[in-house]
Each structure stands twice: as C-alpha cells, then as structure tokens.
Design an enzyme around this catalytic site. Sequence first.
Site, PDB file in Angstrom:
ATOM      1  N   MET A  34     -37.815 -38.892 -98.199  1.00 14.81           N
ATOM      2  CA  MET A  34     -37.800 -38.089 -99.435  1.00 14.81           C
ATOM      3  C   MET A  34     -36.164 -37.382 -99.296  1.00 14.81           C
ATOM      4  SD  MET A  34     -41.709 -36.821 -99.854  1.00 14.81           S
ATOM      5  CE  MET A  34     -41.947 -37.106 -98.026  1.00 14.81           C
ATOM      6  N   GLY A  48     -52.862 -36.664 -95.309  1.00 15.53           N
ATOM      7  CA  GLY A  48     -52.313 -35.595 -94.405  1.00 15.53           C
ATOM      8  C   GLY A  48     -53.411 -34.646 -94.113  1.00 15.53           C
ATOM      9  N   HIS A  57     -41.479 -42.276 -94.757  1.00 18.29           N
ATOM     10  CA  HIS A  57     -41.233 -42.105 -96.268  1.00 18.29           C
ATOM     11  C   HIS A  57     -40.269 -41.137 -96.192  1.00 18.29           C
ATOM     12  CE1 HIS A  57     -43.388 -40.042 -99.876  1.00 18.29           C
ATOM     13  NE2 HIS A  57     -42.491 -40.397-100.032  1.00 18.29           N
ATOM     14  N   GLY A  80     -43.039 -33.421-101.370  1.00 17.93           N
ATOM     15  CA  GLY A  80     -42.325 -32.194-101.215  1.00 17.93           C
ATOM     16  C   GLY A  80     -43.283 -31.374-100.112  1.00 17.93           C
ATOM     17  N   PHE A  81     -44.527 -31.350-100.310  1.00 15.44           N
ATOM     18  CA  PHE A  81     -45.618 -30.642 -99.718  1.00 15.44           C
ATOM     19  C   PHE A  81     -46.885 -31.401 -99.680  1.00 15.44           C
ATOM     20  CE2 PHE A  81     -42.825 -27.812-102.317  1.00 15.44           C
ATOM     21  CZ  PHE A  81     -42.281 -26.972-101.274  1.00 15.44           C
ATOM     22  N   GLY A  82     -47.516 -31.093 -98.202  1.00 12.74           N
ATOM     23  CA  GLY A  82     -48.710 -31.543 -98.204  1.00 12.74           C
ATOM     24  C   GLY A  82     -49.869 -30.608 -98.962  1.00 12.74           C
ATOM     25  N   GLY A  83     -51.090 -30.957 -99.023  1.00 16.93           N
ATOM     26  CA  GLY A  83     -52.293 -30.118 -99.287  1.00 16.93           C
ATOM     27  C   GLY A  83     -52.083 -29.912-100.671  1.00 16.93           C
ATOM     28  N   ASP A 126     -50.195 -41.627-102.009  1.00 19.01           N
ATOM     29  CA  ASP A 126     -49.938 -40.588-101.079  1.00 19.01           C
ATOM     30  C   ASP A 126     -50.059 -39.397-101.973  1.00 19.01           C
ATOM     31  OD1 ASP A 126     -48.701 -39.036 -99.283  1.00 19.01           O
ATOM     32  OD2 ASP A 126     -46.738 -39.731 -99.358  1.00 19.01           O
ATOM     33  N   GLY A 127     -51.036 -38.568-101.410  1.00 23.96           N
ATOM     34  CA  GLY A 127     -51.030 -37.200-101.895  1.00 23.96           C
ATOM     35  C   GLY A 127     -52.404 -36.559-102.594  1.00 23.96           C
ATOM     36  N   GLY A 128     -52.890 -35.613-101.882  1.00 23.23           N
ATOM     37  CA  GLY A 128     -53.988 -35.202-102.395  1.00 23.23           C
ATOM     38  C   GLY A 128     -55.427 -35.883-102.183  1.00 23.23           C
ATOM     39  N   ASP A 133     -43.202 -38.274 -92.899  1.00 25.39           N
ATOM     40  CA  ASP A 133     -42.525 -37.914 -94.129  1.00 25.39           C
ATOM     41  C   ASP A 133     -41.390 -37.061 -93.663  1.00 25.39           C
ATOM     42  OD1 ASP A 133     -44.366 -38.349 -96.400  1.00 25.39           O
ATOM     43  OD2 ASP A 133     -45.652 -36.932 -95.336  1.00 25.39           O
ATOM     44  N   MET A 180     -37.984 -35.118 -95.079  1.00 28.83           N
ATOM     45  CA  MET A 180     -37.634 -34.349 -96.397  1.00 28.83           C
ATOM     46  C   MET A 180     -36.359 -33.863 -96.214  1.00 28.83           C
ATOM     47  SD  MET A 180     -41.144 -32.600 -97.516  1.00 28.83           S
ATOM     48  CE  MET A 180     -42.508 -33.408 -97.598  1.00 28.83           C
TER      49      MET A 180
END
Length: 224
Positions: free
Chosen positions: A67, A196, A65, A141-144, A174-176, A34, A36
């Site tokens: 961003m 992640g 990826h 923009g953010f993991g978790g 991708d994400g969560g 990722d 960014m």
Amino acid sequence: MITLAPSILAADFTRLGEQVHDTVLEGIRYLHIDVMDGMFVPSISFGFPVIETLRPFTDQIFDVHLMICEPLRFISRFAKAGADHITVHFEACGNPAETLLAIRENGCGVGLSINPSTPVDVVFPYLELVDLVLIMTVEPGFGGQEFLDFTVDKIRTLRNYCRDHGLHTVIETDGGLKADNLHVVMEAGCDRIVCGSAVFHGDIRGNVRSLRREITRFEEAHQS
Ligand code: DX5
Ligand code: ZN
C-alpha cells in the site's frame, strides 16, 4: 480449495516470531504482509527489515501487499527481501502494466489490488499479466475495520468475468473478515481470504481452526 492468509499487521510485534510459528504449526502456507507508506494510505506499518528478518524463520509463502505510492520503485528490493508474491494497488501505479511486468521479472507472483471505491472493470485489461486480484473489503490502511458489504458484487463480477474468459486468476479478499462473514466472500467466489485480527487477536491456533472450519463447511456444502 479456499486458503486462509493471516495478516501479520494484527500480530503482537514483540512476539512476532512466536506468533508466526503458531500459524506454521497450524499448517498455514500463506502469510500476508501489509506494507504501508503513510502516503497511499494514512498509516505507516513496516518495510524491508521485518520481511528480511522473517524470511529465514519460515518457508511460508510471503504474500506482500504494497500500500505504497509508485511501487515500481521498490519491486526488486521487496523481491530480494523475501517476497514470493507482490500485490500493488491499481490506484498507486502511474503505469500498472510496467509495474506488474517488473514483479514478474523479479521472479514473484503478480497481484493487482483495488480499493473499495474503484470499479472492478479497471483490472480487466491487466488480467493476462497477473496471478491474483486482491479486492479490498475495507479501506486500506488499518486492521480491525468493519467489512464493507458493497464490495461483494465486485468479487462476483470478477469471478464471472474470469470464468467467461477462461482465466484462472486467484481472487483474494482482505479486510474485516471473520468466522461469521467468511461465507459472504466465499459465496461470491473468492479463493484466498486474508484475516488479520480474526487470526492474531486471542488464541491464534484456535482462531485458525475456527476459520478453517468455516471454510471446510462451505467447501463441503458446495462440492459438486
Ligand atoms: C488493511 C490491510 C489488511 C488488514 C486486515 O489495509 O490490507 O490486510 O491487515 O486486517 P483485519 O482482518 O483485521 O481487517
Ligand atoms: Zn492486506
């Protein structure tokens, strides 16, 4: 076959090589990277040096990826740094087609991503140019972060559209995503799952095995 792509954003960067090696030992083929820029998304992650450093360390497929705003400016540099696949955001490109063609010309697999609030039909005109569509299931923009349920319909719509048009586009999410909600995106039709924190927080090898177990369970239940 559904594949798992761990995102190194959630790794402990003081032990990045060791942690990537754990995924190698588990037979992971795709590593999600990722990037960014603090403009397209509110955070800055890392760039060329990290990819260049990792490149000789593993022969895994680097799924980069981006961003970043106007990624066209940097496609050849990411390809040289060691990217195998490059995914750009529809929302970040002044000219998506030109950007996707540049990725192809630089010898990389081509991906197009959309944010949760972007309707999925924006990607339809570009499907002939891409290998992969990445549907973000959190705000980039953010993991978790928490998985956004409303994005699931877009996966399903894209899967149906590809089937109806004879396209073999890979659908990545991708994400969560974690062991207890993977089935939601798999049922909707995704082929590649980015995780992640569900991989890198805690016992990496054990986490990969648990996630794979969910994937295998799903695939066995849906064999026709
Ligand atoms: C978010 C990134 C994701 C992120 C996923 O902008 O694109 O790849 O690393 O992290 P988790 O799986 O923790 O949501
Ligand atoms: Zn990502």
